[in-house]
Design an enzyme around this catalytic site. Sequence first.
Site, PDB file in Angstrom:
ATOM      1  N   LYS A  50       4.361  17.309   6.074  1.00 28.45           N
ATOM      2  CA  LYS A  50       6.151  17.656   5.996  1.00 28.45           C
ATOM      3  C   LYS A  50       6.390  17.161   6.805  1.00 28.45           C
ATOM      4  O   LYS A  50       7.950  17.012   6.295  1.00 28.45           O
ATOM      5  CB  LYS A  50       5.707  19.029   6.639  1.00 28.45           C
ATOM      6  CG  LYS A  50       4.954  20.586   5.639  1.00 28.45           C
ATOM      7  CD  LYS A  50       4.609  21.247   6.370  1.00 28.45           C
ATOM      8  CE  LYS A  50       3.537  22.093   5.009  1.00 28.45           C
ATOM      9  NZ  LYS A  50       2.952  23.107   6.057  1.00 28.45           N
ATOM     10  N   GLN A  94       3.555  26.662  10.891  1.00 28.91           N
ATOM     11  CA  GLN A  94       1.662  26.799  10.026  1.00 28.91           C
ATOM     12  C   GLN A  94       0.266  27.745  10.160  1.00 28.91           C
ATOM     13  O   GLN A  94      -0.006  28.234  10.979  1.00 28.91           O
ATOM     14  CB  GLN A  94       1.002  25.539  10.515  1.00 28.91           C
ATOM     15  CG  GLN A  94      -0.243  24.811   9.458  1.00 28.91           C
ATOM     16  CD  GLN A  94       0.370  24.007   8.281  1.00 28.91           C
ATOM     17  OE1 GLN A  94       1.657  23.968   8.184  1.00 28.91           O
ATOM     18  NE2 GLN A  94      -0.182  24.477   7.502  1.00 28.91           N
ATOM     19  N   ASP A 117       9.421  29.514   4.591  1.00 28.12           N
ATOM     20  CA  ASP A 117       8.029  29.707   4.133  1.00 28.12           C
ATOM     21  C   ASP A 117       8.209  30.868   2.884  1.00 28.12           C
ATOM     22  O   ASP A 117       7.376  30.820   2.609  1.00 28.12           O
ATOM     23  CB  ASP A 117       6.309  30.291   4.981  1.00 28.12           C
ATOM     24  CG  ASP A 117       6.369  28.802   5.143  1.00 28.12           C
ATOM     25  OD1 ASP A 117       5.658  28.551   3.929  1.00 28.12           O
ATOM     26  OD2 ASP A 117       5.410  28.648   6.288  1.00 28.12           O
TER      27      ASP A 117
HETATM   28  N1  GUN Z   1      -1.166  27.132   4.913  1.00 30.02           N
HETATM   29  C1  GUN Z   1      -1.651  27.029   4.068  1.00 30.02           C
HETATM   30  N2  GUN Z   1       0.021  26.887   2.964  1.00 30.02           N
HETATM   31  C2  GUN Z   1       0.686  27.286   3.702  1.00 30.02           C
HETATM   32  C3  GUN Z   1       2.035  27.276   3.733  1.00 30.02           C
HETATM   33  O1  GUN Z   1       2.434  27.073   2.839  1.00 30.02           O
HETATM   34  N3  GUN Z   1       2.855  27.912   4.776  1.00 30.02           N
HETATM   35  C4  GUN Z   1       2.285  27.667   5.583  1.00 30.02           C
HETATM   36  N4  GUN Z   1       3.270  27.985   7.030  1.00 30.02           N
HETATM   37  N5  GUN Z   1       0.988  28.064   6.275  1.00 30.02           N
HETATM   38  C5  GUN Z   1       0.342  27.400   5.432  1.00 30.02           C
END
Ligand code: GUN
Length: 293
Positions: A50, A94, A117
Amino acid sequence: METLLLKGIPVRDQVFAELKEKVAKAPRKPGLAVILVGDDPASSIYVKHKEKGCQEVGFHHETHHLAADTSEQDLLKLIDRLNKDQAIDGILIQLPLPKGLDQDKIQLAVDPAKDVDGFHPENLGRLVSGSPRFVPCTPKGILRLLTHYGLPVDGLNVAVVGRSVIVGRPLTLLLSLKRADANATVTLCHSGTKNLAEITAKADVVVAAIGVPRALGPEEIGEGAIVVDVGINRIDAPERPKGTRLVGDVDFQALKGRVSAMTPVPGGVGPMTIAMLLENTWEAMAHKENLDG
Ligand code: GUN
């Protein structure tokens, strides 16, 4: 049968190029804050991807890495600060969070206008009601990938396997929207589904999002189907220098040549998730600054 590989990297690159162009003309950089609690190795890798994505498109980004034993109160304080920070347009927590932290309560604390998200109940509710704002990144990426490769789901039977709040459940809602790029008939299968193979083998599109390595093969997936593999599972591979390798939730080798299209792992859905996260962050800023698109 020739199996079309639904590669995500070229589509991600296209999204990145479009975002870069927009950022160059924008009054300021969009800002993304990522909160990582603890040291889960997979989460650490995702967060690095990211950060790299933000650097590539020219976004402001900051990672807040907190200890695994961080209190709920301290985490809520940080979220409150980021909610008020004018340089931050998107906040991502996350997942999974360490045990002991109430995920629902924490998600609720994020300003829905910064919830890139799409996990805040307000944004999930908007998806349910048919007027989405932020759509969760992986579901949005899957739809974009299928559209990019000229595979509309309109009128198709789609079996989604896995009911997580990150992928399966919001994907079911997204694909069933009355919208030109959606409009599918969706069946949501999960660990309680009795006749899984019977349902999935008849589907035109199968999406696997269960986190079990190579769980779905020729018995579960019909000839000529379109297969979207969301799984990223690390398995032992003594023949590899690192001793491990990544595989998806479907048996790629057994399905290659039997299905009409399939995403590779890695390099399929994964890059799309990052691209959609950055697109959502752009949209959050554009909305705040009253910019077009
Ligand atoms: N963990 C696995 N996929 C994701 C996602 O798309 N967003 C977040 N925040 N955590 C994750």
